[in-house]
Design a protein around this motif. Structure first.
Motif, PDB file in Angstrom:
ATOM      1  N   GLY A 140       0.800  -1.217   0.000  1.00  0.00           N
ATOM      2  CA  GLY A 140       0.000   0.000   0.000  1.00  0.00           C
ATOM      3  C   GLY A 140       0.833   1.268   0.000  1.00  0.00           C
ATOM      4  O   GLY A 140       0.345   2.330   0.379  1.00  0.00           O
ATOM      5  N   LEU A 141       2.093   1.152  -0.446  1.00  0.00           N
ATOM      6  CA  LEU A 141       2.997   2.301  -0.456  1.00  0.00           C
ATOM      7  C   LEU A 141       3.330   2.732  -1.877  1.00  0.00           C
ATOM      8  O   LEU A 141       3.563   1.899  -2.751  1.00  0.00           O
ATOM      9  CB  LEU A 141       4.303   1.959   0.271  1.00  0.00           C
ATOM     10  N   LYS A 142       3.385   4.028  -2.056  1.00  0.00           N
ATOM     11  CA  LYS A 142       3.781   4.605  -3.342  1.00  0.00           C
ATOM     12  C   LYS A 142       5.306   4.685  -3.384  1.00  0.00           C
ATOM     13  O   LYS A 142       5.952   5.020  -2.387  1.00  0.00           O
ATOM     14  CB  LYS A 142       3.172   6.003  -3.454  1.00  0.00           C
ATOM     15  N   LEU A 143       5.880   4.386  -4.542  1.00  0.00           N
ATOM     16  CA  LEU A 143       7.313   4.560  -4.771  1.00  0.00           C
ATOM     17  C   LEU A 143       7.510   5.690  -5.769  1.00  0.00           C
ATOM     18  O   LEU A 143       6.900   5.697  -6.836  1.00  0.00           O
ATOM     19  CB  LEU A 143       7.951   3.282  -5.324  1.00  0.00           C
ATOM     20  N   THR A 144       8.351   6.624  -5.394  1.00  0.00           N
ATOM     21  CA  THR A 144       8.769   7.695  -6.293  1.00  0.00           C
ATOM     22  C   THR A 144      10.278   7.596  -6.413  1.00  0.00           C
ATOM     23  O   THR A 144      10.962   7.418  -5.407  1.00  0.00           O
ATOM     24  CB  THR A 144       8.404   9.080  -5.711  1.00  0.00           C
ATOM     25  N   THR A 145      10.803   7.676  -7.635  1.00  0.00           N
ATOM     26  CA  THR A 145      12.260   7.718  -7.793  1.00  0.00           C
ATOM     27  C   THR A 145      12.628   8.905  -8.669  1.00  0.00           C
ATOM     28  O   THR A 145      11.855   9.326  -9.532  1.00  0.00           O
ATOM     29  CB  THR A 145      12.832   6.419  -8.399  1.00  0.00           C
TER      30      THR A 145
END
Length: 185
Positions: free
Chosen positions: A168-173
């Motif tokens: 349930g976590l968003k990943l931004t790179t």
């Protein structure tokens, strides 16, 4: 310093990206290696990463209470972001997650000026499977922190995003290997 993705890509290519035969932490073989400590401990790199991550954090909503991640890789990232936030008079603090709880003193695994119930962002250098950052998420949540998202410098596009989504976590790179003409292996 303002964030410039192109400057970060150029610096990553010059300082962190190595080509050859490498064994990753997961045990998998790879034709390239990203040594992001050569960026996070570089004066220009530290500033670019901090500016990019702080911009991403601010773009995703209200400022969290803190940023942090797994020692040792996330420590220079956290310090750079906190320093830049302080220069902008933003109340963003930092924390670090030990690989194991201390065997003495307070016995903490999460260190820093954070309290249970606070919202935080986990920072990481290289995202592969997401394993290291997920360990930081687990420790932060066990401490009582609410993890909002994970932000990394570069995504190897090797399953990390799906692993975070499953939690349930968003990943931004800030970048991906495709920025260097590399396709997932």
């Amino acid at each position: 310093m303002k964030y410039s993705k192109s400057d970060l890509i150029q610096l990553l290519g010059a300082e962190a990206l190595q080509r050859g035969e490498f064994t990753l932490a997961s045990g998998k073989k790879a034709s390239y290696y990203l040594d992001c400590r050569r960026i996070t401990l570089h004066p220009k790199g530290a500033n670019l990463v901090a500016a990019g991550m702080l911009e991403a954090i601010q773009a995703s909503g209200e400022l969290p209470a803190a940023v942090g991640g797994m020692a040792i890789g996330a420590d220079p990232i956290t310090a750079s972001i906190v320093t830049l936030a302080g220069q902008q008079d933003l109340p963003l603090k930092g924390f670090m997650v030990r690989k194991e709880p201390k065997g003495h003193g307070t016995g903490k695994q999460v260190e820093g000026p954070v309290e249970p119930g606070q919202e935080v962002v986990i920072v990481e250098d290289v995202i592969t499977s997401g394993g290291s950052a997920l360990k930081a998420v687990d420790a932060a949540e066990a401490f009582g922190l609410k993890v909002r998202e994970v932000i990394g410098i570069i995504d190897r596009l090797a399953g990390g995003e799906a692993a975070f989504a499953a939690r349930g976590l968003k990943l931004t790179t800030l970048t991906t290997i495709k920025d260097f003409g590399i396709e997932p292996e």
